[in-house]
Design a protein around this motif. Structure first.
Motif, PDB file in Angstrom:
ATOM      1  N   SER A 126       0.828  -1.214   0.000  1.00 54.04           N
ATOM      2  CA  SER A 126       0.000   0.000   0.000  1.00 54.04           C
ATOM      3  C   SER A 126       0.858   1.258   0.000  1.00 54.04           C
ATOM      4  CB  SER A 126      -0.935  -0.008   1.204  1.00 54.04           C
ATOM      5  OG  SER A 126      -0.186  -0.106   2.398  1.00 54.04           O
ATOM      6  N   ASP A 145      -4.470  -5.137  -1.241  1.00 54.41           N
ATOM      7  CA  ASP A 145      -5.836  -5.183  -0.702  1.00 54.41           C
ATOM      8  C   ASP A 145      -6.866  -5.671  -1.714  1.00 54.41           C
ATOM      9  OD1 ASP A 145      -4.520  -3.979   1.309  1.00 54.41           O
ATOM     10  OD2 ASP A 145      -5.779  -2.196   1.447  1.00 54.41           O
ATOM     11  N   GLU A 149     -10.617  -7.053  -1.069  1.00 52.12           N
ATOM     12  CA  GLU A 149     -11.773  -6.179  -1.327  1.00 52.12           C
ATOM     13  C   GLU A 149     -12.807  -6.887  -2.183  1.00 52.12           C
ATOM     14  OE1 GLU A 149      -9.395  -1.874  -1.348  1.00 52.12           O
ATOM     15  OE2 GLU A 149      -9.827  -2.904  -3.228  1.00 52.12           O
ATOM     16  N   LYS A 174      -3.751  -7.731   9.229  1.00 49.17           N
ATOM     17  CA  LYS A 174      -4.713  -6.690   9.594  1.00 49.17           C
ATOM     18  C   LYS A 174      -5.106  -5.858   8.378  1.00 49.17           C
ATOM     19  CE  LYS A 174      -3.751  -6.893  14.385  1.00 49.17           C
ATOM     20  NZ  LYS A 174      -2.770  -6.690  15.417  1.00 49.17           N
ATOM     21  N   ASP A 175      -4.169  -5.676   7.426  1.00 53.01           N
ATOM     22  CA  ASP A 175      -4.491  -4.988   6.173  1.00 53.01           C
ATOM     23  C   ASP A 175      -5.538  -5.779   5.399  1.00 53.01           C
ATOM     24  OD1 ASP A 175      -2.708  -3.073   6.810  1.00 53.01           O
ATOM     25  OD2 ASP A 175      -1.150  -3.694   5.410  1.00 53.01           O
ATOM     26  N   VAL A 177      -7.812  -7.739   6.627  1.00 46.18           N
ATOM     27  CA  VAL A 177      -9.103  -7.537   7.287  1.00 46.18           C
ATOM     28  C   VAL A 177      -9.684  -6.187   6.881  1.00 46.18           C
ATOM     29  CG1 VAL A 177     -10.246  -7.240   9.510  1.00 46.18           C
ATOM     30  CG2 VAL A 177      -8.506  -9.005   9.235  1.00 46.18           C
ATOM     31  N   ALA A 178      -8.813  -5.162   6.865  1.00 48.73           N
ATOM     32  CA  ALA A 178      -9.282  -3.821   6.498  1.00 48.73           C
ATOM     33  C   ALA A 178      -9.807  -3.808   5.065  1.00 48.73           C
ATOM     34  CB  ALA A 178      -8.150  -2.812   6.659  1.00 48.73           C
ATOM     35  N   GLY A 179      -9.083  -4.471   4.157  1.00 53.30           N
ATOM     36  CA  GLY A 179      -9.512  -4.533   2.759  1.00 53.30           C
ATOM     37  C   GLY A 179     -10.854  -5.220   2.612  1.00 53.30           C
ATOM     38  N   LYS A 181     -13.173  -5.572   4.889  1.00 63.37           N
ATOM     39  CA  LYS A 181     -14.248  -4.811   5.534  1.00 63.37           C
ATOM     40  C   LYS A 181     -14.543  -3.479   4.841  1.00 63.37           C
ATOM     41  CE  LYS A 181     -14.077  -4.827  10.174  1.00 63.37           C
ATOM     42  NZ  LYS A 181     -13.468  -4.988  11.501  1.00 63.37           N
ATOM     43  N   ARG A 182     -13.706  -3.129   3.866  1.00 60.64           N
ATOM     44  CA  ARG A 182     -13.986  -1.922   3.096  1.00 60.64           C
ATOM     45  C   ARG A 182     -15.286  -2.107   2.297  1.00 60.64           C
ATOM     46  NH1 ARG A 182      -8.682  -0.974   0.744  1.00 60.64           N
ATOM     47  NH2 ARG A 182      -8.057  -0.262   2.800  1.00 60.64           N
ATOM     48  N   GLU A 190     -13.273 -11.464  14.176  1.00 61.64           N
ATOM     49  CA  GLU A 190     -11.894 -11.548  13.722  1.00 61.64           C
ATOM     50  C   GLU A 190     -11.095 -12.505  14.608  1.00 61.64           C
ATOM     51  OE1 GLU A 190     -10.570  -7.463  13.562  1.00 61.64           O
ATOM     52  OE2 GLU A 190     -12.480  -6.955  12.628  1.00 61.64           O
TER      53      GLU A 190
ATOM     54  N   LYS C 140       2.505  -2.982  15.491  1.00 59.80           N
ATOM     55  CA  LYS C 140       2.307  -2.163  14.299  1.00 59.80           C
ATOM     56  C   LYS C 140       3.274  -0.972  14.275  1.00 59.80           C
ATOM     57  CE  LYS C 140      -0.614  -0.765  10.825  1.00 59.80           C
ATOM     58  NZ  LYS C 140      -1.516  -1.389   9.906  1.00 59.80           N
TER      59      LYS C 140
END
Lengths: 389, 304, 323
Positions: A126, A145, A149, A174-175, A177-179, A181-182, A190, C140
């Motif tokens: 990213s 991501d 996504e 964690k990225d 998961v973020a992707g 959940k976008r 989780e 992190k």
């Protein structure tokens, strides 16, 4: 001593002052993970790349191609040393090959400082899509991501509202998961595992107890293989639909897991059954050459070589004209095996993402089948913060 | 909740028994020959690959397992005769270097034969799903692993505690010179023990193949766990290996299952979500450090 | 008799000085041959030489086989990176800080671990290193799996570390200083007591020496030097990677020590140089170079049982006898 230095300086100034000459060959530095547990991916990228060069009759942009290959052992410091050698000693025109994002981030700065173009055939961090985007960095695969996504979007569209997500406890996880959940807006449980974990019985029991209707996992390398095997053995595949990004469900994983993967959904930008002449030729010749179906990594390696070829052809071999070369790369005048895509302002692809399901093909092999499009002309979420110089 | 904890305890037992298969051979070789064998994990890998190859060719998982055990025992015996035998009298560091070299060679050999990508090894159809016991379903294959683990533990106990060869083995573990003085052919005993250890490795590799990825490097990640087990149990002690395996299996599994939940009950959600998985990941190392702090030679030291 | 020994050690020191002078000449020589790239490679070799030397002090002189040296190497690297992140770029602050962090860490780890010995010590040091590794990749703020990159190299007074040759010389100076220091220590009373403890611990304990204290100090000194090596490697690659903390890194350093020669002052350095050079050459020819490396290591075990340094030593000793 001083004399040589003077002569060198003179030669250098001459080189820069004069207009760019057409080079007599194209030198590509290929640094990838070719030994150790992660070697399968690097080997696929390499084989895909080599096949493309073969299809181009050993040439890139009508110039004889020289591909020099090195193994990074999946270690950032080794990758840096090899890259340094390719840049300073071999004076390569392009770099490519790296599999893992953490290694890409480690070698990026030295490549960019040297004003050498990096064509990433896999790693799509990213950072390089957003604020640290760079004129010398192009990615022919995806932003990390993207596949998450696409899966999130599909799970959302299909009406799943209670999803468990399994991923290792590190920022890459964690990225993911973020992707996901976008685009997925329902309830998400989780579950974080240890990086390199072997046994998932504890997590699976927890998942069984919480009764989600779908499960999305991002577990790189052997972890994904272990997880799928144990998930199916636990009998969870009957009640819980399994989703994963394409790199957890491609040929390498299928080869290791086999029939238990039947019915698993995954997202990708490419599949070996894509119906276009370039892809048909690629898949058939890859099978003939290496005796196995190509994975998405191989397709990305193949496209990386084609991109270089088209760009060098465009600038008529004048590799020293960096500005023109950048423009030519950006224009992307070649037919990708994935159908079409174009580069965004951050040099990452804007492309379609499809849904694949693992089933049996006409020959009875367990493999991926394309089901339909999830995203059309999808870009990544970071392009807006990229101010390309 | 009680049911979940019960199931997790069963998971811990299963994980522990699977570690025991590896740790048993390691601790015997270590205890009797005073030999650090890092290549133990490579034998486990060779066993898994052999099982996969034979199972694929014959279509039978059982034949695959048997062939893997037999084949790996032969490989182990050959290795002992050709290389390891010369290392018994050397210091630990030389052993570490030599067996590290063997790991490198074994990994490359497996890559050259089977390729870079993981290979397939699946459970027989009948055992690939779950079975219902007492109201919850549990993977049939994991039950088989538990059964095999218990059987091997019993067989080893009987072999070591009740037979003549077992007596030699115990004698060798506690005092090698004395055993030699008693006129026992220690050389042959060592080859035998090593072959048995290799066979146990292969059994572990073949039994775990359907649950874990069969790939190059699979031996190293599990080797570390096996070393943790035998150090906790006390080197050279089969009983220690069994207790150590179960302890590591249960603590690791329950830790992963319960720690995040436990932390959530008295810490703010955000902190618990970060701390839980991180703590669970290092739990067995904390356990090992704590045990060695209080019992510096493990729980059941074999040497007096 | 003592005169002969004195002459001998003077000769060895002269030889060492000569080797260092030659090493210092490396950058201009490489430049003259148009092989500038290898300056950076040489600096990396020297850093690993320093890290392996520091481990060899613990293993060879202290008699403690530690399998968690990566923790201190990595701690040094992360200290520099974290300080850089918060705006402290000066080597004068960051590098000593790296040394102190590694030393403090070693004080705690050593205090607990030194209750055990032998294989138990190997495993308990591994356990602590693993704890630090897993904590680092889950943080992190430390970049997790990506590690922390350094925007620039540390500032070092008037010297420009960005220049590969300058960086090489600074690294060489660090290695030289550490080797001189270790030479002094091993020949001083502390070092002699330490080696006596290695040979017969219970006897030294019986004589009233605070054995634990000696060993702990040795462990901390070794770790502190590894911290410095870590600070250098972070600067070299402009990256503090969790890879530096992994157990395989501890293993690599240990292999370097054994290959070079356990307990020989230059053993770690020799091992690092040999191993990295062999890697560099083999990897050039085949991706299956691991197997070739394995065969070479087996050869070392059986042909040079005490490591390459001792083997070369033996050659020298034989040559001296002939004089």
């Amino acid at each position: 001593m001083r004399l040589t230095a003077l002569a060198q300086a003179l030669a250098a100034s001459l080189l820069f002052a004069s207009p760019a000459f057409a080079a007599d060959k194209v030198k590509v530095g290929f640094v990838s993970t070719l030994s150790g547990p992660g070697a399968g991916l690097g080997v696929d990228i390499r084989d895909g790349f080599n096949l493309a060069v073969k299809h181009l009759n050993g040439k890139i942009g009508n110039l004889p191609a020289e591909v020099i290959i090195a193994d990074d052992q999946q270690k950032p410091d080794v990758a840096k040393a090899e890259t340094e050698k390719f840049l300073k000693k071999e004076k390569v025109d392009f770099m490519t090959g790296i599999v893992f994002s953490n290694i890409m981030l480690a070698v990026g700065p030295q490549v960019f400082d040297n004003k050498t173009f990096y064509i990433s055939a896999n790693a799509g961090p990213s950072q390089y899509a957003g604020e640290q985007c760079n004129p010398f960095f192009f990615n022919v695969a995806w932003q990390n991501d993207n596949l998450h996504e696409a899966m999130g979007k599909y799970v959302q569209d299909k009406g799943f509202r209670n999803v468990a997500i399994v991923t290792p406890n590190y920022p890459g996880g964690k990225d993911a998961v973020a992707g996901f959940k976008r685009f997925y807006k329902g309830k998400a449980e989780e579950v974080y595992t240890k990086l390199g974990q072997l046994d998932y019985a504890a997590e699976l029991a927890q998942i069984r107890a919480s009764k989600p209707d779908a499960l999305f996992f991002f577990l790189p390398g052997g972890m994904g293989i272990n997880f799928v095997k144990q998930f199916v053995a636990a009998g969870l595949s009957k009640d819980i639909q399994l989703f994963a990004p394409g790199f957890s469900a491609d040929e390498d994983v299928i080869k290791a897991v086999g029939a238990p993967m039947l019915g698993m959904f995954n997202s990708s930008h490419w599949a070996h059954d894509f119906d276009n002449p370039e892809n048909k030729r690629f898949v058939a010749d890859f099978e003939k050459e290496y005796g196995r179906l190509p994975s998405l990594y191989a397709s990305q390696g193949y496209d990386a070589a084609l991109l270089m070829d088209a760009a060098v052809r465009d600038v008529k071999g004048k590799l020293d004209d960096k500005a023109a070369l950048q423009k030519a790369l950006q224009a992307k005048r070649f037919k990708s095996v994935r159908g079409d895509f174009k580069f965004n302002s951050n040099h990452y692809p804007v492309q379609n993402y499809v849904l694949r399901v693992i089933g049996k093909d006409v020959q009875g092999r367990v493999t991926n089948k394309t089901m339909g499009t999830i995203f059309s002309n999808h870009a990544d979420a970071y392009a807006a913060s990229c101010k390309m110089k | 909740m009680t049911q979940l904890i019960l199931e997790q305890a069963l998971n811990g037992l299963q994980f522990g028994l699977m570690l025991f298969l590896l740790a048993a051979g390691l601790t015997l070789v270590f205890g009797i020959m005073d030999m650090i064998n890092l290549a133990h994990g490579s034998l486990y890998m060779v066993g898994a690959y052999l099982a996969a190859a034979v199972a694929a060719a014959s279509g039978s998982f059982v034949i695959g397992v048997l062939a893997a055990v037999a084949g790996t025992m032969a490989v182990g015996a050959l290795l002992e005769l050709a290389v390891l035998r010369r290392l018994y009298t050397r210091d630990h560091l030389s052993q570490v270097l030599a067996t590290f070299a063997l790991i490198l060679i074994a990994n490359e050999a497996v890559r050259a034969i089977w390729g870079d990508q993981p290979v397939m090894l699946n459970a027989p159809e009948a055992l690939s799903g779950p079975v219902e016991i007492a109201g919850f379903s549990y993977p049939a294959f994991r039950l088989l692993i538990i059964a095999v683990g218990v059987l091997v533990a019993l067989a080893l106990y009987i072999a070591v505690a009740k037979t003549r060869v077992g007596m030699w083995v115990r004698a060798g573990a506690s005092n090698r010179e004395m055993t030699e003085a008693l006129g026992i052919n220690v050389k042959r005993l060592f080859t035998l023990v090593f072959a048995v250890g290799a066979g146990l490795c292969a059994l572990a590799g073949a039994m775990l193949g359907p649950l874990l990825a069969v790939q190059v490097g699979m031996g190293e990640s599990i080797l570390i766990l096996a070393f943790v087990v035998i150090v906790i149990g006390g080197i050279g002690s089969i009983r220690g290996a069994l207790v150590g395996s179960l302890l590591v299996g249960v603590v690791d599994t329950l830790g992963r299952a319960l720690l995040p939940w436990l932390l959530r009950s008295f810490l703010p959600g955000e902190v618990a979500a970060h701390l839980g998985p991180a703590l669970a990941a290092i739990l067995i190392y904390v356990l090992m450090a704590a045990i060695l702090f209080w019992k510096p030679a493990g729980l059941f030291p074999a040497r007096g | 008799m003592s005169g002969a020994i004195y002459r001998q050690s003077t000769r060895r020191r002269l030889l060492a000085a000569g080797v260092f002078a030659l090493l210092a000449l490396l950058p201009p020589v490489l430049q003259a041959f148009g092989q500038e790239f290898y300056i950076s490679f040489a600096a990396r070799v020297l850093i690993f030489a320093l890290a392996a030397t520091s481990l060899n002090f613990i293993v060879g002189f202290g008699g403690m086989v530690a399998f968690g040296h990566a923790a201190f190497f990595g701690a040094g690297a992360y200290t520099v990176a974290v300080l850089m992140e918060s705006g402290v770029a000066s080597a004068a602050i960051a590098w000593p800080a790296a040394i102190v962090v590694a030393a403090v860490l070693a004080l705690g780890i050593g205090f607990v671990s030194l209750r055990t010995r032998g294989v138990y010590f190997i495993m308990i040091t591994l356990a602590f290193a693993q704890m630090i590794y897993y904590l680092a990749i889950s943080m992190k703020t430390w970049g997790g799996d990506d590690g922390l990159s350094l925007a620039v190299r540390s500032t070092f007074g008037p010297l420009d570390l960005k220049n590969d040759a300058t960086f090489y010389w600074v690294t060489l100076a660090c290695l030289g200083l550490c080797l001189c220091l270790l030479d002094r220590i091993t020949h001083a009373r502390f070092g002699r007591v330490l080696q006596a403890i290695r040979e017969n611990e219970s006897r030294m304990e019986g004589l009233g020496y605070p054995v634990l204290g000696y060993k702990l100090l040795c462990f901390v000194i070794g770790a502190a030097m590894a911290g410095l090596a870590g600070a250098l490697i972070a600067n070299h690659g402009q990256l503090a990677s969790p890879n530096l903390l992994q157990w395989t890194q501890s293993g690599t350093l240990l292999v370097m020590v054994i290959v070079g020669g356990v307990g020989a002052l230059y053993g770690g350095a020799v091992g690092a140089v040999v191993l990295l050079l062999v890697e560099e050459v083999l990897a050039h020819y085949t991706t299956h170079w691991h197997a070739a490396l394995g065969l070479i290591l087996l050869l070392v075990v059986f042909r040079a049982p005490k490591g390459i340094a001792a083997w070369v030593h033996g050659l020298f000793a034989r040559a001296e006898k002939h004089e």
